[in-house]
Scaffold this motif. Structure first.
Motif, mmCIF file in Angstrom:
data_model
loop_
_atom_site.group_PDB
_atom_site.id
_atom_site.type_symbol
_atom_site.label_atom_id
_atom_site.label_comp_id
_atom_site.label_asym_id
_atom_site.label_seq_id
_atom_site.Cartn_x
_atom_site.Cartn_y
_atom_site.Cartn_z
ATOM 1 N N CYS A 209 0.839 -1.203 0.000
ATOM 2 C CA CYS A 209 0.000 0.000 0.000
ATOM 3 C C CYS A 209 0.870 1.246 0.000
ATOM 4 C CB CYS A 209 -0.935 -0.018 1.213
ATOM 5 S SG CYS A 209 -2.059 1.389 1.294
ATOM 6 N N LEU A 210 1.837 1.290 0.861
ATOM 7 C CA LEU A 210 2.735 2.435 0.971
ATOM 8 C C LEU A 210 3.412 2.726 -0.369
ATOM 9 C CD1 LEU A 210 3.843 4.326 3.227
ATOM 10 C CD2 LEU A 210 5.781 2.770 3.378
ATOM 11 N N MET A 211 3.857 1.686 -1.053
ATOM 12 C CA MET A 211 4.580 1.870 -2.312
ATOM 13 C C MET A 211 3.681 2.378 -3.443
ATOM 14 S SD MET A 211 7.592 1.405 -1.353
ATOM 15 C CE MET A 211 8.555 1.381 -2.859
ATOM 16 N N LEU A 212 2.373 2.262 -3.294
ATOM 17 C CA LEU A 212 1.458 2.804 -4.305
ATOM 18 C C LEU A 212 1.523 4.329 -4.370
ATOM 19 C CD1 LEU A 212 -1.666 0.518 -3.821
ATOM 20 C CD2 LEU A 212 -0.019 0.479 -5.712
ATOM 21 N N PHE A 213 1.964 4.945 -3.293
ATOM 22 C CA PHE A 213 2.033 6.407 -3.253
ATOM 23 C C PHE A 213 3.229 6.937 -4.045
ATOM 24 C CE2 PHE A 213 -0.784 5.521 0.247
ATOM 25 C CZ PHE A 213 -1.746 6.514 0.100
ATOM 26 N N ARG A 214 4.057 6.072 -4.568
ATOM 27 C CA ARG A 214 5.141 6.523 -5.440
ATOM 28 C C ARG A 214 4.562 6.966 -6.775
ATOM 29 N NH1 ARG A 214 9.093 2.504 -6.565
ATOM 30 N NH2 ARG A 214 10.492 4.193 -7.099
ATOM 31 N N GLU A 215 3.399 6.413 -7.147
ATOM 32 C CA GLU A 215 2.742 6.760 -8.414
ATOM 33 C C GLU A 215 1.777 7.940 -8.260
ATOM 34 O OE1 GLU A 215 0.741 3.244 -9.728
ATOM 35 O OE2 GLU A 215 2.539 2.016 -9.577
ATOM 36 N N ASP A 216 1.144 8.049 -7.120
ATOM 37 C CA ASP A 216 0.125 9.080 -6.892
ATOM 38 C C ASP A 216 0.403 9.808 -5.588
ATOM 39 O OD1 ASP A 216 -1.866 8.434 -9.086
ATOM 40 O OD2 ASP A 216 -1.777 6.492 -8.076
ATOM 41 N N LYS A 217 0.251 11.125 -5.621
ATOM 42 C CA LYS A 217 0.496 11.914 -4.411
ATOM 43 C C LYS A 217 -0.628 11.707 -3.389
ATOM 44 C CE LYS A 217 1.672 16.499 -2.806
ATOM 45 N NZ LYS A 217 2.103 17.837 -3.139
ATOM 46 N N TYR A 218 -1.872 11.665 -3.879
ATOM 47 C CA TYR A 218 -3.031 11.473 -3.018
ATOM 48 C C TYR A 218 -3.848 10.300 -3.534
ATOM 49 C CZ TYR A 218 -2.044 16.227 -1.427
ATOM 50 O OH TYR A 218 -1.437 17.337 -0.912
ATOM 51 N N LEU A 219 -4.356 9.500 -2.606
ATOM 52 C CA LEU A 219 -5.236 8.392 -2.949
ATOM 53 C C LEU A 219 -6.377 8.342 -1.946
ATOM 54 C CD1 LEU A 219 -2.528 5.704 -3.758
ATOM 55 C CD2 LEU A 219 -4.218 6.579 -5.369
ATOM 56 N N THR A 220 -7.476 7.772 -2.373
ATOM 57 C CA THR A 220 -8.611 7.541 -1.479
ATOM 58 C C THR A 220 -8.621 6.063 -1.103
ATOM 59 O OG1 THR A 220 -10.071 7.006 -3.331
ATOM 60 C CG2 THR A 220 -9.990 9.335 -2.625
ATOM 61 N N VAL A 221 -9.418 5.733 -0.107
ATOM 62 C CA VAL A 221 -9.564 4.319 0.270
ATOM 63 C C VAL A 221 -10.085 3.535 -0.928
ATOM 64 C CG1 VAL A 221 -10.880 2.729 1.727
ATOM 65 C CG2 VAL A 221 -9.813 4.734 2.744
ATOM 66 N N LYS A 222 -11.055 4.109 -1.636
ATOM 67 C CA LYS A 222 -11.605 3.433 -2.812
ATOM 68 C C LYS A 222 -10.523 3.216 -3.871
ATOM 69 C CE LYS A 222 -15.151 3.875 -6.380
ATOM 70 N NZ LYS A 222 -16.231 4.711 -6.914
ATOM 71 N N GLY A 223 -9.715 4.231 -4.123
ATOM 72 C CA GLY A 223 -8.641 4.107 -5.107
ATOM 73 C C GLY A 223 -7.612 3.068 -4.702
ATOM 74 N N LEU A 224 -7.262 3.051 -3.424
ATOM 75 C CA LEU A 224 -6.321 2.046 -2.926
ATOM 76 C C LEU A 224 -6.911 0.642 -3.058
ATOM 77 C CD1 LEU A 224 -4.959 3.889 0.222
ATOM 78 C CD2 LEU A 224 -3.595 3.144 -1.752
ATOM 79 N N ALA A 225 -8.183 0.504 -2.736
ATOM 80 C CA ALA A 225 -8.845 -0.803 -2.834
ATOM 81 C C ALA A 225 -8.788 -1.312 -4.273
ATOM 82 C CB ALA A 225 -10.284 -0.708 -2.350
ATOM 83 N N GLN A 226 -9.011 -0.420 -5.237
ATOM 84 C CA GLN A 226 -8.958 -0.824 -6.646
ATOM 85 C C GLN A 226 -7.538 -1.225 -7.039
ATOM 86 O OE1 GLN A 226 -10.619 2.713 -8.431
ATOM 87 N NE2 GLN A 226 -12.678 1.848 -8.482
ATOM 88 N N LYS A 227 -6.558 -0.431 -6.658
ATOM 89 C CA LYS A 227 -5.171 -0.723 -7.021
ATOM 90 C C LYS A 227 -4.659 -2.005 -6.369
ATOM 91 C CE LYS A 227 -3.550 3.930 -8.057
ATOM 92 N NZ LYS A 227 -2.601 3.855 -9.157
ATOM 93 N N MET A 228 -5.097 -2.260 -5.147
ATOM 94 C CA MET A 228 -4.644 -3.449 -4.418
ATOM 95 C C MET A 228 -5.530 -4.659 -4.674
ATOM 96 S SD MET A 228 -3.458 -1.809 -0.783
ATOM 97 C CE MET A 228 -2.589 -3.297 -0.265
ATOM 98 N N ASP A 229 -6.700 -4.422 -5.299
ATOM 99 C CA ASP A 229 -7.669 -5.473 -5.572
ATOM 100 C C ASP A 229 -8.118 -6.176 -4.293
ATOM 101 O OD1 ASP A 229 -9.356 -6.948 -7.219
ATOM 102 O OD2 ASP A 229 -7.862 -8.513 -7.586
ATOM 103 N N VAL A 230 -8.457 -5.336 -3.312
ATOM 104 C CA VAL A 230 -9.004 -5.842 -2.050
ATOM 105 C C VAL A 230 -10.220 -4.996 -1.678
ATOM 106 C CG1 VAL A 230 -6.787 -6.725 -1.199
ATOM 107 C CG2 VAL A 230 -7.473 -4.405 -0.631
ATOM 108 N N ALA A 231 -10.971 -5.448 -0.700
ATOM 109 C CA ALA A 231 -12.160 -4.725 -0.252
ATOM 110 C C ALA A 231 -11.771 -3.421 0.447
ATOM 111 C CB ALA A 231 -12.970 -5.603 0.698
ATOM 112 N N LYS A 232 -12.666 -2.435 0.364
ATOM 113 C CA LYS A 232 -12.406 -1.150 1.029
ATOM 114 C C LYS A 232 -12.209 -1.338 2.533
ATOM 115 C CE LYS A 232 -15.530 1.876 -0.002
ATOM 116 N NZ LYS A 232 -16.534 2.822 -0.498
ATOM 117 N N SER A 233 -12.929 -2.281 3.124
ATOM 118 C CA SER A 233 -12.783 -2.520 4.563
ATOM 119 C C SER A 233 -11.364 -2.997 4.888
ATOM 120 C CB SER A 233 -13.820 -3.530 5.050
ATOM 121 O OG SER A 233 -13.676 -4.759 4.355
#
Length: 159
Positions: free
Chosen positions: A50-74
């Motif tokens: 998750c932390l390493m995803l911020f190398r591509e994007d300065k800001y992310l939402t929980v929904k955006g992280l869930a999509q990128k990680m392919d896991v549930a928002k919870s």
């Protein structure tokens, strides 16, 4: 099946088994590296990814992280909570929509990402140094072709 192969060809069957074995071994190496990174940096694998995803994007939402990680928002909410507790990320209100909270790296999180990326880069350099320049070129070409083939098959099989 491609015209280049004959499914009854015994040699092709051997190649398929060897390919499967090598892919499993490469995956195991990647999993071992991930476990080592988690231990070295004191982060569970999911938090590290998750932390390493911020190398591509300065800001992310929980929904955006869930999509990128392919896991549930919870699941992402729990991962982000762990990163918040370690002061690696912070939350701010979205200036255009007060209902949305943006997640971003803290200075400590940015430094940690850079340290992780540098470590991974060093490992990759060490791997390539084991090969001659000609072997490196051949491996990179083969991996690019493999990636293309995998994407083609993914579109055919999984869509």
């Amino acid at each position: 099946m491609n015209e280049k192969t004959n499914s009854s060809d015994g040699y092709f069957a051997l190649q398929v088994r060897r390919f499967q074995q090598l892919m499993e071994e490469v995956l195991l190496c990647c999993e071992t590296r991930a476990a080592h990174l988690s231990k070295k940096f004191g982060l569970p694998d999911a938090e590290l990814r998750c932390l390493m995803l911020f190398r591509e994007d300065k800001y992310l939402t929980v929904k955006g992280l869930a999509q990128k990680m392919d896991v549930a928002k919870s699941r992402v909410t729990k991962i982000v909570s762990g990163l918040l507790a370690k002061d690696l990320v912070a939350r701010i209100d979205d200036p255009t929509d007060g209902r949305i909270r943006l997640i971003h790296l803290t200075a400590k999180g940015r430094a940690t990402c850079e340290e992780i990326a540098a470590f991974i880069g060093t490992v990759h350099e060490m791997i390539l140094q084991e090969l001659s320049p000609e072997e490196r070129a051949a491996v990179l070409t083969a991996l690019e072709r493999l990636r293309t083939s995998m994407e083609t098959v993914k579109e055919k099989v999984f869509s």
